[in-house]
Design a protein around this motif. Structure first.
Motif, PDB file in Angstrom:
ATOM      1  N   LEU A  62       0.837  -1.204   0.000  1.00 20.11           N
ATOM      2  CA  LEU A  62       0.000   0.000   0.000  1.00 20.11           C
ATOM      3  C   LEU A  62       0.865   1.245   0.000  1.00 20.11           C
ATOM      4  N   LEU A  63       1.918   1.247   0.828  1.00 19.75           N
ATOM      5  CA  LEU A  63       2.830   2.387   0.885  1.00 19.75           C
ATOM      6  C   LEU A  63       3.492   2.613  -0.466  1.00 19.75           C
ATOM      7  N   ALA A  64       3.905   1.546  -1.119  1.00 22.01           N
ATOM      8  CA  ALA A  64       4.536   1.654  -2.439  1.00 22.01           C
ATOM      9  C   ALA A  64       3.567   2.221  -3.453  1.00 22.01           C
ATOM     10  N   SER A  65       2.301   1.779  -3.344  1.00 24.19           N
ATOM     11  CA  SER A  65       1.276   2.276  -4.267  1.00 24.19           C
ATOM     12  C   SER A  65       1.043   3.764  -4.078  1.00 24.19           C
ATOM     13  N   LEU A  66       0.934   4.185  -2.808  1.00 25.20           N
ATOM     14  CA  LEU A  66       0.718   5.602  -2.525  1.00 25.20           C
ATOM     15  C   LEU A  66       1.899   6.442  -2.968  1.00 25.20           C
ATOM     16  N   THR A  67       3.125   5.908  -2.769  1.00 23.37           N
ATOM     17  CA  THR A  67       4.331   6.624  -3.192  1.00 23.37           C
ATOM     18  C   THR A  67       4.353   6.788  -4.702  1.00 23.37           C
ATOM     19  N   ALA A  68       3.969   5.707  -5.414  1.00 28.73           N
ATOM     20  CA  ALA A  68       3.948   5.764  -6.885  1.00 28.73           C
ATOM     21  C   ALA A  68       2.970   6.816  -7.362  1.00 28.73           C
ATOM     22  N   GLN A  69       1.794   6.883  -6.669  1.00 28.29           N
ATOM     23  CA  GLN A  69       0.806   7.890  -7.064  1.00 28.29           C
ATOM     24  C   GLN A  69       1.344   9.294  -6.821  1.00 28.29           C
ATOM     25  N   ALA A  70       2.020   9.469  -5.684  1.00 29.05           N
ATOM     26  CA  ALA A  70       2.542  10.788  -5.343  1.00 29.05           C
ATOM     27  C   ALA A  70       3.628  11.220  -6.313  1.00 29.05           C
ATOM     28  N   GLU A  71       4.290  10.250  -6.945  1.00 31.46           N
ATOM     29  CA  GLU A  71       5.387  10.560  -7.860  1.00 31.46           C
ATOM     30  C   GLU A  71       4.900  10.862  -9.274  1.00 31.46           C
ATOM     31  N   THR A  72       3.600  10.762  -9.503  1.00 31.88           N
ATOM     32  CA  THR A  72       3.041  11.049 -10.826  1.00 31.88           C
ATOM     33  C   THR A  72       2.326  12.393 -10.798  1.00 31.88           C
ATOM     34  N   LEU A  73       2.679  13.268 -11.722  1.00 32.57           N
ATOM     35  CA  LEU A  73       2.012  14.566 -11.837  1.00 32.57           C
ATOM     36  C   LEU A  73       1.104  14.529 -13.061  1.00 32.57           C
ATOM     37  N   ARG A  74      -0.191  14.621 -12.824  1.00 32.66           N
ATOM     38  CA  ARG A  74      -1.179  14.602 -13.910  1.00 32.66           C
ATOM     39  C   ARG A  74      -1.351  16.025 -14.445  1.00 32.66           C
ATOM     40  N   ILE A  75      -1.132  16.189 -15.730  1.00 34.16           N
ATOM     41  CA  ILE A  75      -1.122  17.526 -16.327  1.00 34.16           C
ATOM     42  C   ILE A  75      -2.189  17.636 -17.406  1.00 34.16           C
ATOM     43  N   GLY A  76      -3.111  18.582 -17.218  1.00 34.17           N
ATOM     44  CA  GLY A  76      -4.172  18.827 -18.199  1.00 34.17           C
ATOM     45  C   GLY A  76      -3.684  19.718 -19.321  1.00 34.17           C
ATOM     46  N   VAL A  77      -3.970  19.306 -20.561  1.00 28.95           N
ATOM     47  CA  VAL A  77      -3.534  20.062 -21.743  1.00 28.95           C
ATOM     48  C   VAL A  77      -4.618  20.003 -22.823  1.00 28.95           C
ATOM     49  N   ASP A  78      -4.886  21.150 -23.443  1.00 25.99           N
ATOM     50  CA  ASP A  78      -5.734  21.181 -24.636  1.00 25.99           C
ATOM     51  C   ASP A  78      -4.846  20.843 -25.837  1.00 25.99           C
ATOM     52  N   LEU A  79      -5.108  19.729 -26.483  1.00 20.69           N
ATOM     53  CA  LEU A  79      -4.253  19.276 -27.587  1.00 20.69           C
ATOM     54  C   LEU A  79      -4.715  19.822 -28.937  1.00 20.69           C
ATOM     55  N   ASN A  80      -5.283  21.019 -28.931  1.00 15.87           N
ATOM     56  CA  ASN A  80      -5.753  21.650 -30.167  1.00 15.87           C
ATOM     57  C   ASN A  80      -5.156  23.044 -30.310  1.00 15.87           C
ATOM     58  N   TYR A  81      -3.879  23.180 -29.943  1.00 16.36           N
ATOM     59  CA  TYR A  81      -3.271  24.513 -29.925  1.00 16.36           C
ATOM     60  C   TYR A  81      -1.827  24.469 -30.412  1.00 16.36           C
ATOM     61  N   PRO A  82      -1.613  23.945 -31.637  1.00 16.62           N
ATOM     62  CA  PRO A  82      -0.246  23.904 -32.169  1.00 16.62           C
ATOM     63  C   PRO A  82       0.289  25.310 -32.394  1.00 16.62           C
ATOM     64  N   PRO A  83       1.608  25.527 -32.228  1.00 21.07           N
ATOM     65  CA  PRO A  83       2.673  24.558 -31.978  1.00 21.07           C
ATOM     66  C   PRO A  83       2.886  24.230 -30.499  1.00 21.07           C
ATOM     67  N   PHE A  84       1.997  24.723 -29.641  1.00 19.50           N
ATOM     68  CA  PHE A  84       2.176  24.492 -28.212  1.00 19.50           C
ATOM     69  C   PHE A  84       1.731  23.095 -27.793  1.00 19.50           C
ATOM     70  N   SER A  85       0.671  22.619 -28.419  1.00 18.62           N
ATOM     71  CA  SER A  85       0.207  21.275 -28.086  1.00 18.62           C
ATOM     72  C   SER A  85      -0.702  20.741 -29.182  1.00 18.62           C
ATOM     73  N   LYS A  86      -0.493  19.475 -29.512  1.00 24.23           N
ATOM     74  CA  LYS A  86      -1.344  18.797 -30.481  1.00 24.23           C
ATOM     75  C   LYS A  86      -1.126  17.295 -30.341  1.00 24.23           C
ATOM     76  N   GLN A  87      -1.994  16.541 -30.992  1.00 18.04           N
ATOM     77  CA  GLN A  87      -1.831  15.098 -31.033  1.00 18.04           C
ATOM     78  C   GLN A  87      -1.058  14.749 -32.286  1.00 18.04           C
ATOM     79  N   GLY A  88       0.079  14.096 -32.130  1.00 20.98           N
ATOM     80  CA  GLY A  88       0.918  13.749 -33.268  1.00 20.98           C
ATOM     81  C   GLY A  88       0.325  12.637 -34.109  1.00 20.98           C
TER      82      GLY A  88
END
Length: 254
Positions: free
Chosen positions: A13-39
């Motif tokens: 459980l501790l390992a699972s919680l640590t793994a979650q804490a080590e992941t940063l979820r980042i929201g991005v609009d992928l319709n704004y090239p050249p800043f962001s798009k789906q390749g």
């Protein structure tokens, strides 16, 4: 044996919680090239994506890019669908009521794209249709400065759609971040006869001091970590490496 199993479960459980804490979820609009798009390979790409990955590397966390249309980014952040927004979001007083921001990670002016020679003033734009990204600072500026003087402001969920309508004549101009206007339209074969018209627009009242990383209100710890990471990639060359991949000028701004 029972104690060993309990201890093992606790460690898992501790390992699972640590793994979650080590992941940063980042929201991005992928319709704004050249800043962001789906390749073509289906993977997110662009300046914002590379900056996000560089910041995650500096913070020693794993990046998880979460696609989200622009006008749903802040509601999704506040609904805990991701931890931060790295999507060319300008720091404005209105947005600061809903989210907290890091300091800027870039700052460029907005420009009008239209047929070469188009005049940009209240009288000339009266009755014209101007395309903008929905819920953007450009939309707010256009409505306040041109919409109230007789121009029709046409809002789009996705920035590329506005350029399609510009080319087909359904709108007379598009008001957008200058880098987007240049790379998404003006540098393409479709842009013959079109150009940036009028001045640069960078009124702090509307556009703020630049684009920052948004996090949930009150998450000061994450803001501090992001600020340190921005400073680090600026100093160690990682920022410039990403910048030079997409632009021929200093996008960080003064």
């Amino acid at each position: 044996m029972k104690k060993a199993l309990i201890a093992s479960a606790g460690i898992a459980l501790l390992a699972s919680l640590t793994a979650q804490a080590e992941t940063l979820r980042i929201g991005v609009d992928l319709n704004y090239p050249p800043f962001s798009k789906q390749g073509a390979d289906g993977k997110p790409q662009g300046f914002d994506i590379d900056i996000a990955n560089s910041l995650c590397a500096a913070m020693k966390v794993t990046c998880q890019i979460v696609p989200q249309d622009w006008d749903g980014l802040i509601p999704a952040l506040n609904a805990n669908k991701f931890d931060a927004i790295i999507s060319s979001m300008q720091i404005t007083p209105e947005r600061q009521k809903a989210v907290d921001f890091s300091h800027k990670y870039y700052n460029i002016a907005s420009r009008m794209v239209a047929k070469d020679g188009t005049k940009v003033d209240a009288a000339s734009l009266k009755g014209k249709k101007i395309g903008v990204l929905r819920a953007s600072t450009q939309e707010k500026f256009a409505k306040d400065n041109w919409g109230k003087n007789g121009a029709a402001i046409v809002s789009y969920a996705k920035s590329p759609e506005s350029f399609l309508d510009l080319k087909s004549g359904r709108v007379d101009a598009v008001f957008v971040d200058s880098a987007v206007g240049e790379q998404e339209f003006l540098k393409t074969a479709q842009a013959k006869g079109y150009a940036f018209v009028g001045p640069n627009y960078s009124d702090v009242k509307y556009f703020g001091p630049g684009c920052g990383i948004a996090v949930k209100k009150g998450n000061k710890a994450l803001v501090e970590r992001l600020n340190k990471a921005i400073d680090q990639i600026r100093k160690d060359g990682a920022y410039k490496k990403v910048q030079d991949k997409y632009f021929s000028f200093d996008i960080y701004g003064g």
